[in-house]
Design a protein around this motif. Sequence first.
Motif, PDB file in Angstrom:
ATOM      1  N   SER A 119     -12.017 -18.480 -41.441  1.00 50.73           N
ATOM      2  CA  SER A 119     -12.955 -19.225 -42.295  1.00 50.73           C
ATOM      3  C   SER A 119     -14.382 -18.776 -42.041  1.00 50.73           C
ATOM      4  O   SER A 119     -15.183 -18.643 -42.976  1.00 50.73           O
ATOM      5  N   GLU A 120     -14.701 -18.503 -40.775  1.00 47.65           N
ATOM      6  CA  GLU A 120     -16.041 -17.999 -40.455  1.00 47.65           C
ATOM      7  C   GLU A 120     -16.253 -16.616 -41.069  1.00 47.65           C
ATOM      8  O   GLU A 120     -17.318 -16.327 -41.632  1.00 47.65           O
ATOM      9  N   TRP A 121     -15.249 -15.743 -40.956  1.00 44.26           N
ATOM     10  CA  TRP A 121     -15.344 -14.409 -41.554  1.00 44.26           C
ATOM     11  C   TRP A 121     -15.659 -14.518 -43.050  1.00 44.26           C
ATOM     12  O   TRP A 121     -16.563 -13.863 -43.560  1.00 44.26           O
ATOM     13  N   LEU A 122     -14.888 -15.348 -43.738  1.00 40.41           N
ATOM     14  CA  LEU A 122     -15.077 -15.495 -45.182  1.00 40.41           C
ATOM     15  C   LEU A 122     -16.437 -16.094 -45.501  1.00 40.41           C
ATOM     16  O   LEU A 122     -17.106 -15.675 -46.458  1.00 40.41           O
ATOM     17  N   ALA A 123     -16.868 -17.078 -44.718  1.00 41.37           N
ATOM     18  CA  ALA A 123     -18.192 -17.673 -44.937  1.00 41.37           C
ATOM     19  C   ALA A 123     -19.286 -16.624 -44.760  1.00 41.37           C
ATOM     20  O   ALA A 123     -20.232 -16.556 -45.552  1.00 41.37           O
ATOM     21  N   ARG A 124     -19.145 -15.801 -43.731  1.00 43.01           N
ATOM     22  CA  ARG A 124     -20.144 -14.749 -43.504  1.00 43.01           C
ATOM     23  C   ARG A 124     -20.185 -13.773 -44.679  1.00 43.01           C
ATOM     24  O   ARG A 124     -21.261 -13.356 -45.104  1.00 43.01           O
ATOM     25  N   ILE A 125     -19.025 -13.411 -45.190  1.00 45.38           N
ATOM     26  CA  ILE A 125     -18.970 -12.507 -46.342  1.00 45.38           C
ATOM     27  C   ILE A 125     -19.669 -13.152 -47.545  1.00 45.38           C
ATOM     28  O   ILE A 125     -20.541 -12.550 -48.176  1.00 45.38           O
ATOM     29  N   LEU A 126     -19.278 -14.370 -47.862  1.00 47.11           N
ATOM     30  CA  LEU A 126     -19.808 -15.035 -49.055  1.00 47.11           C
ATOM     31  C   LEU A 126     -21.304 -15.319 -48.932  1.00 47.11           C
ATOM     32  O   LEU A 126     -22.057 -15.120 -49.891  1.00 47.11           O
ATOM     33  N   LEU A 127     -21.743 -15.772 -47.772  1.00 56.21           N
ATOM     34  CA  LEU A 127     -23.161 -16.078 -47.603  1.00 56.21           C
ATOM     35  C   LEU A 127     -24.025 -14.825 -47.573  1.00 56.21           C
ATOM     36  O   LEU A 127     -25.216 -14.886 -47.866  1.00 56.21           O
ATOM     37  N   SER A 128     -23.428 -13.686 -47.243  1.00 52.87           N
ATOM     38  CA  SER A 128     -24.217 -12.452 -47.196  1.00 52.87           C
ATOM     39  C   SER A 128     -24.784 -12.080 -48.561  1.00 52.87           C
ATOM     40  O   SER A 128     -25.798 -11.398 -48.643  1.00 52.87           O
ATOM     41  N   PHE A 129     -24.155 -12.529 -49.633  1.00 52.12           N
ATOM     42  CA  PHE A 129     -24.668 -12.213 -50.971  1.00 52.12           C
ATOM     43  C   PHE A 129     -26.040 -12.841 -51.209  1.00 52.12           C
ATOM     44  O   PHE A 129     -26.821 -12.342 -52.011  1.00 52.12           O
ATOM     45  N   ASN A 130     -26.341 -13.943 -50.503  1.00 52.05           N
ATOM     46  CA  ASN A 130     -27.648 -14.574 -50.634  1.00 52.05           C
ATOM     47  C   ASN A 130     -28.726 -13.809 -49.887  1.00 52.05           C
ATOM     48  O   ASN A 130     -29.894 -13.916 -50.209  1.00 52.05           O
ATOM     49  N   VAL A 131     -28.327 -13.054 -48.875  1.00 52.26           N
ATOM     50  CA  VAL A 131     -29.280 -12.329 -48.044  1.00 52.26           C
ATOM     51  C   VAL A 131     -29.406 -10.872 -48.490  1.00 52.26           C
ATOM     52  O   VAL A 131     -30.501 -10.360 -48.660  1.00 52.26           O
ATOM     53  N   LEU A 132     -28.267 -10.217 -48.672  1.00 53.33           N
ATOM     54  CA  LEU A 132     -28.245  -8.798 -49.042  1.00 53.33           C
ATOM     55  C   LEU A 132     -28.079  -8.696 -50.548  1.00 53.33           C
ATOM     56  O   LEU A 132     -26.973  -8.543 -51.045  1.00 53.33           O
ATOM     57  N   GLN A 133     -29.171  -8.772 -51.255  1.00 53.90           N
ATOM     58  CA  GLN A 133     -29.099  -8.844 -52.708  1.00 53.90           C
ATOM     59  C   GLN A 133     -29.187  -7.471 -53.366  1.00 53.90           C
ATOM     60  O   GLN A 133     -29.940  -7.252 -54.307  1.00 53.90           O
ATOM     61  N   SER A 134     -28.373  -6.543 -52.847  1.00 48.95           N
ATOM     62  CA  SER A 134     -28.230  -5.242 -53.499  1.00 48.95           C
ATOM     63  C   SER A 134     -26.844  -4.713 -53.169  1.00 48.95           C
ATOM     64  O   SER A 134     -26.210  -5.141 -52.216  1.00 48.95           O
ATOM     65  N   SER A 135     -26.369  -3.802 -53.987  1.00 43.13           N
ATOM     66  CA  SER A 135     -25.044  -3.216 -53.783  1.00 43.13           C
ATOM     67  C   SER A 135     -25.037  -1.805 -54.340  1.00 43.13           C
ATOM     68  O   SER A 135     -25.710  -1.514 -55.325  1.00 43.13           O
ATOM     69  N   VAL A 136     -24.238  -0.945 -53.714  1.00 42.89           N
ATOM     70  CA  VAL A 136     -24.099   0.418 -54.213  1.00 42.89           C
ATOM     71  C   VAL A 136     -22.841   0.577 -55.054  1.00 42.89           C
ATOM     72  O   VAL A 136     -22.692   1.566 -55.762  1.00 42.89           O
ATOM     73  N   SER A 137     -21.914  -0.390 -54.990  1.00 45.06           N
ATOM     74  CA  SER A 137     -20.632  -0.208 -55.680  1.00 45.06           C
ATOM     75  C   SER A 137     -20.382  -1.162 -56.836  1.00 45.06           C
ATOM     76  O   SER A 137     -19.406  -0.993 -57.558  1.00 45.06           O
ATOM     77  N   PHE A 138     -21.238  -2.161 -57.032  1.00 43.28           N
ATOM     78  CA  PHE A 138     -21.068  -3.080 -58.155  1.00 43.28           C
ATOM     79  C   PHE A 138     -22.406  -3.728 -58.472  1.00 43.28           C
ATOM     80  O   PHE A 138     -23.342  -3.656 -57.678  1.00 43.28           O
ATOM     81  N   ASP A 139     -22.493  -4.363 -59.628  1.00 41.17           N
ATOM     82  CA  ASP A 139     -23.726  -4.991 -60.091  1.00 41.17           C
ATOM     83  C   ASP A 139     -23.787  -6.429 -59.599  1.00 41.17           C
ATOM     84  O   ASP A 139     -23.033  -7.286 -60.065  1.00 41.17           O
ATOM     85  N   LEU A 140     -24.680  -6.702 -58.633  1.00 45.96           N
ATOM     86  CA  LEU A 140     -24.820  -8.058 -58.113  1.00 45.96           C
ATOM     87  C   LEU A 140     -25.329  -9.038 -59.165  1.00 45.96           C
ATOM     88  O   LEU A 140     -25.185 -10.239 -59.006  1.00 45.96           O
ATOM     89  N   GLY A 141     -25.913  -8.546 -60.235  1.00 48.12           N
ATOM     90  CA  GLY A 141     -26.363  -9.403 -61.316  1.00 48.12           C
ATOM     91  C   GLY A 141     -25.242  -9.824 -62.251  1.00 48.12           C
ATOM     92  O   GLY A 141     -25.444 -10.629 -63.154  1.00 48.12           O
ATOM     93  N   ASP A 142     -24.048  -9.285 -62.032  1.00 51.25           N
ATOM     94  CA  ASP A 142     -22.877  -9.600 -62.849  1.00 51.25           C
ATOM     95  C   ASP A 142     -21.926 -10.469 -62.026  1.00 51.25           C
ATOM     96  O   ASP A 142     -21.204  -9.967 -61.160  1.00 51.25           O
ATOM     97  N   PRO A 143     -21.911 -11.788 -62.271  1.00 50.13           N
ATOM     98  CA  PRO A 143     -21.074 -12.694 -61.474  1.00 50.13           C
ATOM     99  C   PRO A 143     -19.601 -12.302 -61.436  1.00 50.13           C
ATOM    100  O   PRO A 143     -18.941 -12.450 -60.411  1.00 50.13           O
TER     101      PRO A 143
END
Length: 164
Positions: free
Chosen positions: A119-143
């Motif tokens: 659960s902690e692993w998944l929370a860290r993954i999901l919450l990282s989108f709020n901090v790391l607001q860029s991606s090289v493999s997909f569009d973060l602006g596309d939910p």
Amino acid sequence: RVAGLSRGTLYRYFSDREVLIRQTVDMETGRFFESVGHLMRRESTLSDQLRVFATVMARQMQPNFARTRVGGSDFDLLRIFAGDFGRAQRSTIAFLKPFVVEAKARGELHPDLDEVGASEWLARILLSFNVLQSSVSFDLGDPEAVGSFVKTYAISGLTVPGGR
């Protein structure tokens, strides 16, 4: 101002601005978990439930992607959120744990899996989108792209080999 309250009345109930903001964040977090939990329970697998969580979260973050300036009050909010990341993490872990427990019981996850750690692993993954607001493999602006990315990668290390 919107509520028609004076500053004095407001501070009768909240000792300072940070307490007011924290309680507002807690209230909004509770609302988010309630609404996203309802949508997640419609899905039959943990990967689809996480896709829903990530998609809803990304939709709520979209207005922030367009912002280019952080003003004084915005900076204060960011400081409070950053200082309270542990609290956000703990509440997200507590929210996700029942979904992990259910997925483990369905045989989707490894039988020896530590449910709190997962659960902690998944929370860290999901919450990282709020901090790391860029991606090289997909569009973060596309939910939908965010949801698809999470569905594909978030639980791959937690699953039973050859499982779903």
